[in-house]
Write a protein that holds these residues in place. Structure first.
Motif, PDB file in Angstrom:
ATOM      1  N   PRO A  51       5.350  -4.907  -2.699  1.00 25.29           N
ATOM      2  CA  PRO A  51       6.639  -4.412  -2.234  1.00 25.29           C
ATOM      3  C   PRO A  51       6.588  -3.425  -1.072  1.00 25.29           C
ATOM      4  O   PRO A  51       7.563  -3.280  -0.343  1.00 25.29           O
ATOM      5  CB  PRO A  51       7.232  -3.739  -3.475  1.00 25.29           C
ATOM      6  CG  PRO A  51       6.081  -3.469  -4.364  1.00 25.29           C
ATOM      7  CD  PRO A  51       5.075  -4.527  -4.098  1.00 25.29           C
ATOM      8  N   ILE A  52       5.436  -2.715  -0.881  1.00 19.38           N
ATOM      9  CA  ILE A  52       5.325  -1.764   0.222  1.00 19.38           C
ATOM     10  C   ILE A  52       4.101  -2.093   1.069  1.00 19.38           C
ATOM     11  O   ILE A  52       2.991  -2.227   0.545  1.00 19.38           O
ATOM     12  CB  ILE A  52       5.209  -0.309  -0.276  1.00 19.38           C
ATOM     13  CG1 ILE A  52       6.475   0.121  -1.017  1.00 19.38           C
ATOM     14  CG2 ILE A  52       4.959   0.640   0.894  1.00 19.38           C
ATOM     15  CD1 ILE A  52       6.421   1.546  -1.545  1.00 19.38           C
ATOM     16  N   ARG A  53       4.330  -2.221   2.362  1.00 25.41           N
ATOM     17  CA  ARG A  53       3.246  -2.256   3.332  1.00 25.41           C
ATOM     18  C   ARG A  53       3.226  -0.886   4.013  1.00 25.41           C
ATOM     19  O   ARG A  53       4.141  -0.543   4.758  1.00 25.41           O
ATOM     20  CB  ARG A  53       3.462  -3.342   4.387  1.00 25.41           C
ATOM     21  CG  ARG A  53       3.356  -4.761   3.867  1.00 25.41           C
ATOM     22  CD  ARG A  53       3.664  -5.747   4.984  1.00 25.41           C
ATOM     23  NE  ARG A  53       3.526  -7.127   4.531  1.00 25.41           N
ATOM     24  CZ  ARG A  53       3.839  -8.190   5.284  1.00 25.41           C
ATOM     25  NH1 ARG A  53       4.309  -8.013   6.513  1.00 25.41           N
ATOM     26  NH2 ARG A  53       3.680  -9.408   4.802  1.00 25.41           N
ATOM     27  N   TYR A  54       2.205  -0.131   3.779  1.00 28.29           N
ATOM     28  CA  TYR A  54       2.114   1.242   4.274  1.00 28.29           C
ATOM     29  C   TYR A  54       1.028   1.295   5.328  1.00 28.29           C
ATOM     30  O   TYR A  54      -0.155   1.119   5.028  1.00 28.29           O
ATOM     31  CB  TYR A  54       1.834   2.175   3.094  1.00 28.29           C
ATOM     32  CG  TYR A  54       1.694   3.633   3.445  1.00 28.29           C
ATOM     33  CD1 TYR A  54       2.546   4.252   4.365  1.00 28.29           C
ATOM     34  CD2 TYR A  54       0.712   4.414   2.838  1.00 28.29           C
ATOM     35  CE1 TYR A  54       2.413   5.589   4.674  1.00 28.29           C
ATOM     36  CE2 TYR A  54       0.583   5.756   3.127  1.00 28.29           C
ATOM     37  CZ  TYR A  54       1.427   6.336   4.052  1.00 28.29           C
ATOM     38  OH  TYR A  54       1.287   7.670   4.355  1.00 28.29           O
ATOM     39  N   VAL A  55       1.409   1.552   6.584  1.00 26.63           N
ATOM     40  CA  VAL A  55       0.509   1.426   7.719  1.00 26.63           C
ATOM     41  C   VAL A  55       0.384   2.768   8.434  1.00 26.63           C
ATOM     42  O   VAL A  55       1.379   3.299   8.936  1.00 26.63           O
ATOM     43  CB  VAL A  55       1.032   0.366   8.719  1.00 26.63           C
ATOM     44  CG1 VAL A  55       0.048   0.186   9.863  1.00 26.63           C
ATOM     45  CG2 VAL A  55       1.291  -0.955   8.003  1.00 26.63           C
ATOM     46  N   ASN A  56      -0.828   3.323   8.496  1.00 22.60           N
ATOM     47  CA  ASN A  56      -1.054   4.615   9.160  1.00 22.60           C
ATOM     48  C   ASN A  56      -1.564   4.431  10.582  1.00 22.60           C
ATOM     49  O   ASN A  56      -2.630   4.930  10.948  1.00 22.60           O
ATOM     50  CB  ASN A  56      -2.044   5.462   8.353  1.00 22.60           C
ATOM     51  CG  ASN A  56      -1.455   5.988   7.065  1.00 22.60           C
ATOM     52  OD1 ASN A  56      -2.082   5.903   6.010  1.00 22.60           O
ATOM     53  ND2 ASN A  56      -0.266   6.545   7.118  1.00 22.60           N
ATOM     54  N   GLN A  57      -0.816   3.709  11.383  1.00 19.24           N
ATOM     55  CA  GLN A  57      -1.165   3.576  12.793  1.00 19.24           C
ATOM     56  C   GLN A  57       0.110   3.332  13.578  1.00 19.24           C
ATOM     57  O   GLN A  57       1.136   2.945  13.028  1.00 19.24           O
ATOM     58  CB  GLN A  57      -2.144   2.418  13.026  1.00 19.24           C
ATOM     59  CG  GLN A  57      -1.525   1.035  12.819  1.00 19.24           C
ATOM     60  CD  GLN A  57      -2.487  -0.096  13.199  1.00 19.24           C
ATOM     61  OE1 GLN A  57      -3.595  -0.138  12.691  1.00 19.24           O
ATOM     62  NE2 GLN A  57      -2.057  -0.964  14.072  1.00 19.24           N
ATOM     63  N   GLY A  58       0.045   3.602  14.883  1.00 23.27           N
ATOM     64  CA  GLY A  58       1.190   3.372  15.746  1.00 23.27           C
ATOM     65  C   GLY A  58       1.066   2.056  16.494  1.00 23.27           C
ATOM     66  O   GLY A  58       0.014   1.414  16.481  1.00 23.27           O
ATOM     67  N   TYR A  59       2.164   1.645  17.150  1.00 24.56           N
ATOM     68  CA  TYR A  59       2.190   0.400  17.915  1.00 24.56           C
ATOM     69  C   TYR A  59       2.813   0.645  19.280  1.00 24.56           C
ATOM     70  O   TYR A  59       3.723   1.480  19.412  1.00 24.56           O
ATOM     71  CB  TYR A  59       3.006  -0.665  17.173  1.00 24.56           C
ATOM     72  CG  TYR A  59       2.343  -1.156  15.907  1.00 24.56           C
ATOM     73  CD1 TYR A  59       1.479  -2.253  15.927  1.00 24.56           C
ATOM     74  CD2 TYR A  59       2.570  -0.519  14.697  1.00 24.56           C
ATOM     75  CE1 TYR A  59       0.871  -2.695  14.765  1.00 24.56           C
ATOM     76  CE2 TYR A  59       1.967  -0.950  13.529  1.00 24.56           C
ATOM     77  CZ  TYR A  59       1.109  -2.040  13.570  1.00 24.56           C
ATOM     78  OH  TYR A  59       0.502  -2.472  12.422  1.00 24.56           O
ATOM     79  N   PRO A  60       2.361  -0.074  20.306  1.00 26.63           N
ATOM     80  CA  PRO A  60       2.997   0.027  21.619  1.00 26.63           C
ATOM     81  C   PRO A  60       4.467  -0.379  21.540  1.00 26.63           C
ATOM     82  O   PRO A  60       4.878  -1.104  20.624  1.00 26.63           O
ATOM     83  CB  PRO A  60       2.199  -0.961  22.489  1.00 26.63           C
ATOM     84  CG  PRO A  60       0.921  -1.188  21.768  1.00 26.63           C
ATOM     85  CD  PRO A  60       1.234  -1.027  20.306  1.00 26.63           C
ATOM     86  N   ARG A  61       5.238   0.075  22.519  1.00 19.09           N
ATOM     87  CA  ARG A  61       6.687  -0.126  22.498  1.00 19.09           C
ATOM     88  C   ARG A  61       7.078  -1.589  22.338  1.00 19.09           C
ATOM     89  O   ARG A  61       7.971  -1.919  21.542  1.00 19.09           O
ATOM     90  CB  ARG A  61       7.291   0.440  23.780  1.00 19.09           C
ATOM     91  CG  ARG A  61       8.807   0.317  23.869  1.00 19.09           C
ATOM     92  CD  ARG A  61       9.278   0.712  25.252  1.00 19.09           C
ATOM     93  NE  ARG A  61       8.623  -0.094  26.262  1.00 19.09           N
ATOM     94  CZ  ARG A  61       8.455   0.289  27.529  1.00 19.09           C
ATOM     95  NH1 ARG A  61       8.870   1.455  27.916  1.00 19.09           N
ATOM     96  NH2 ARG A  61       7.843  -0.513  28.386  1.00 19.09           N
ATOM     97  N   ASP A  62       6.468  -2.499  23.090  1.00 16.20           N
ATOM     98  CA  ASP A  62       6.864  -3.904  23.039  1.00 16.20           C
ATOM     99  C   ASP A  62       6.634  -4.496  21.652  1.00 16.20           C
ATOM    100  O   ASP A  62       7.493  -5.210  21.114  1.00 16.20           O
ATOM    101  CB  ASP A  62       6.099  -4.721  24.085  1.00 16.20           C
ATOM    102  CG  ASP A  62       6.538  -4.389  25.509  1.00 16.20           C
ATOM    103  OD1 ASP A  62       7.592  -3.731  25.662  1.00 16.20           O
ATOM    104  OD2 ASP A  62       5.831  -4.782  26.455  1.00 16.20           O
TER     105      ASP A  62
END
Length: 468
Positions: free
Chosen positions: A332-343
């Motif tokens: 039920p939860i995808r927990y992601v400790n990283q950022g992504y570029p704007r696009d």
């Protein structure tokens, strides 16, 4: 033509990748137009502060940066800025730490910024200082004899008087704001809190936009910051965004997705968000396996203990919820400790049927506006927004909730999932009109227009309407 001198804690140099934040893009554009300079910390640490200025020019934007000592970073940045002012200004007085070393380091580093900037400033330059790291900088520049137009913009909330008075030497800090000509806030609520403090604690008076203490009058205004709506909407149509959209949708296997995107911070209401989502799963087992929450939360300020604690709490909470409700083919939860570029982020936003933005207190919250701008006009998602975010004052067609109430969040998720297309389109259109109408360029012009119009010979004189 007057040059614009921008001074902030960190300098964001233009990037050919196009991954600058909206504020950096707006300021970079203004600096190019005025042949200005962006002054700030390089982000680097030196053994001994020398005052050396690193000059650079990228994409037509000139920057001037200094390195700070480790003690500076500990006391000024990790200390007074992020252990004292940040929690206090976000109404978390229980987390605020007060130490003389913090305050001393804060003033020392602000003086170093003043020493760095002053020789670069010409008599006709207009100076724009940003955020809580730099509150006393204007006074330090005045102490050096600068008579330029100087403005200050606060990008976080201004706390109620009853909380601000808990800050040692609070009146001394606030009095330095009267060295500026124009002081800006994101919302009328934060502006009103500032006025209330000035009247109650400093014996000041308010006459429209003019705020007076003693013989010093400034303009205090509300200018809500926006995003580059056109550019973000175009980013959602880019090849990179469409590739990410395809990837995410394939992974969903026809399930609906809720998305949250936040810096890992206790002010963002992430623990409350997870608990609200868990309440939904408990109350509505018919939606199990049909829905998931993707929470993107890049770590920040890892040296500060309270941030280490929030990360540990969220790791534990996500694990508990997934352990209780997961099945062999559904989490039920995808927990992601990283950022992504704007696009790529725009593609993730578009893939989400619901944007869940639940800060406990926020100066604005641009994620809410980014989510709106990234939507498909023919099939937009639904924004669920905390009423305690500054953006709630503009995005009134979002589903506004109290993030402290798990039941209210659960009810809003259910309503969003069931919302018919015509209502989704109507709400989205109203919000998009606001996002486009008061975008990042509007915000910059709103503030700098006031600042440019200041008459330096009379701006620091009490207006006749408030005299006597």
């Amino acid at each position: 033509m007057s040059r614009l001198i921008v001074i902030s804690n960190r300098v964001s140099r233009p990037s050919k990748s196009g991954n600058q934040g909206g504020l950096a893009v707006a300021l970079s554009q203004a600096l190019r137009e005025s042949r200005g300079i962006w002054v700030g910390w390089s982000g680097e640490v030196t053994d001994n502060f020398t005052g050396h200025i690193g000059f650079a020019e990228d994409e037509g934007v000139k920057t001037a940066t200094i390195d700070l000592e480790e003690q500076d970073v500990d006391e000024y940045y990790n200390g007074y800025a992020n252990k004292t002012l940040w929690p206090l200004f976000h109404f978390r007085i229980d987390l605020a730490e007060y130490a003389r070393d913090f305050e001393g380091g804060y003033n020392r580093v602000n003086k170093r910024f003043a020493d760095t900037a002053a020789p670069l400033i010409e008599p006709e330059d207009v100076i724009w200082v940003h955020d809580y790291h730099m509150i006393p900088l204007g006074q330090m520049l005045r102490d050096k004899g600068l008579n330029n137009r100087i403005g200050f913009f606060l990008h976080i909330p201004w706390p109620p008087t009853r909380l601000l008075v808990s800050l040692p030497h609070h009146s001394k800090l606030v009095s330095t704001l009267f060295a500026y000509d124009v002081v800006g806030f994101h919302t009328e609520e934060w502006l009103e809190s500032f006025r209330h403090y000035v009247e109650r604690e400093m014996g000041g008076t308010v006459d429209g936009d003019f705020v007076t203490v003693g013989d010093r009058t400034i303009q205090a205004v509300a200018c809500p910051i926006g995003i580059n709506a056109k550019e973000f909407a175009e980013a959602a149509e880019s090849e990179q965004a469409q590739d990410m959209l395809t990837l995410v949708r394939a992974s969903l296997q026809d399930r609906s997705m809720i998305v949250g995107v936040d810096r890992l911070d206790y002010s963002k209401g992430l623990e409350e968000r997870f608990n609200g989502y868990a309440r939904f799963l408990k109350d509505h087992p018919e939606h199990h396996r049909k829905l998931l929450l993707t929470q993107i939360a890049p770590p920040s300020r890892g040296e500060v203990e309270s941030y280490q604690q929030i990360r540990a709490t969220l790791d534990s909470l996500a694990g508990r919820i997934n352990g209780e409700y997961s099945d062999v083919d559904w989490t039920p939860i995808r927990y992601v400790n990283q950022g992504y570029p704007r696009d790529k982020l725009a593609g993730i936003y578009r893939a989400a049927k619901i944007g869940l933005v639940t800060p406990l207190r926020d100066g604005m919250n641009l994620v809410a506006k980014e989510y709106v701008a990234a939507q498909d006009p023919e099939d937009p998602g639904v924004l669920i927004l905390s009423r305690f975010a500054g953006a709630a004052m503009q995005l009134k067609d979002a589903l506004l909730i109290n993030p402290y109430s798990p039941e209210e969040m659960s009810d809003a998720i259910l309503r969003a999932l069931a919302m018919p297309l015509d209502e989704r389109k109507r709400r989205w259109r109203a919000m998009m009109d606001s996002v486009e109408g008061q975008d990042i360029s509007w915000w910059r012009q709103c503030f700098t227009g006031r600042l440019m119009a200041v008459d330096r010979d009379t701006a620091r004189v009490e207006p006749e309407t408030t005299a006597g």
